[in-house]
Design an enzyme around this catalytic site. Sequence first.
Site, short mmCIF file in Angstrom:
data_model
loop_
_atom_site.label_atom_id
_atom_site.label_comp_id
_atom_site.label_asym_id
_atom_site.label_seq_id
_atom_site.Cartn_x
_atom_site.Cartn_y
_atom_site.Cartn_z
N HIS A 243 0.73 -1.21 -0.01
CA HIS A 243 0.18 0.03 0.09
C HIS A 243 0.85 1.27 0.18
O HIS A 243 0.87 1.97 -0.90
CB HIS A 243 -0.94 0.14 1.18
C1 BDR Z 1 -3.83 1.67 4.46
O1 BDR Z 1 -4.28 1.34 5.72
C2 BDR Z 1 -3.16 1.29 6.90
O2 BDR Z 1 -3.37 -0.18 7.38
C3 BDR Z 1 -2.07 0.97 5.72
O3 BDR Z 1 -0.87 1.43 6.39
C4 BDR Z 1 -2.36 1.72 4.60
O4 BDR Z 1 -2.10 3.01 4.82
C5 BDR Z 1 -4.24 0.57 3.48
O5 BDR Z 1 -5.70 0.54 3.60
#
Ligand code: BDR
Length: 319
Positions: A243
């Site tokens: 992500h």
């Molecule tokens: C996002 O949510 C968080 O848990 C991660 O760091 C990322 O930024 C993904 O949905």
Amino acid sequence: MEKVIFDTDPGIDDSMAILFAAACPEIKLLGLTTIFGNTTLEGTTKNALFLKEKFNLDYDVAMGEETPLFIRAGKCPSFVHGDNGLGNIKLPDIDLSKIHHLRAPEYIISKVREFPHEVTIMCVGRLTNLAKALMLDPDLAPLIKKVIIMGGAFGHHGAFGNVTPFAEANIAGDPHAADLVYTSELNIDTVGLDVTQEVIMNESYLQKLRDNCHKAGPFIYEISRFYYDFHKKSAGLDGFYVHDSSAVMCLVRPDLYTFEEGPVRVVCTGPAAGHTIQKTSTKAYPKDEWASSKALCKVAVEVNAQGFLDHYFKVLEVF
Ligand code: BDR
Ligand code: CA
């Protein structure tokens, strides 16, 4: 060099993104602004300071907001990032007195005003800090060079949400802040689940990082064990989605992405709260809540996943 403020809730994938950004020769990390999210605000701030000390990095750490603009903060996802946000590895005591004297929204304002049209803000957590900065300084938005958001899910590749059927965590965590940002006079690139879930770091890739990227690889491998187990249990993956590093990649290798242009709005209340919707058509309607948006929005809809993995490795190999 691109001057970057990295707005973050470290977080396992946040930490992997911070190390990647620090290793990118094109990026000058001015500061990390922290936000509640993957763990408490105190925890994310300590983790930002911990990474700075451990890897001898040169950035400010400004502590941000503890709650969303209007809704109550949800519970921290300790089942994804561990209780301490870093996969429950043992952490040293961190001295919070080393944080910057300005809080995150004021820090953002001061840096953008110091370097008008030069600062890119990468947001990989809730958008509360940036929203607050825009509320405190209504003339700020046009002075920000670019905003890159890891957040949202627009339905490409079947990606609609990860915390509800129709919302992604960073946007669902503060939908009002996100909608304020998406309608401000900003130039915004978004990497949502549509592309971040298309890039998967599997076990053999992680072992390659551990064994060849001497500065950060063993640490990334260690913190990501917990994250790996979560993805294995919840999605049956041999690996995990990438992500937050996608925001960094979007800046340094935009050629790896295909984008669609058009204004974005965020559903703020009701069962679909946190849902992100982009209007890509130019059709006129009698009533159009997208038409008044002042932002220039690009949403990534395709990614060259192999190109991404190769570049991440290449950069960390020489860090
Ligand atoms: C996002 O949510 C968080 O848990 C991660 O760091 C990322 O930024 C993904 O949905
Ligand atoms: Ca994050």
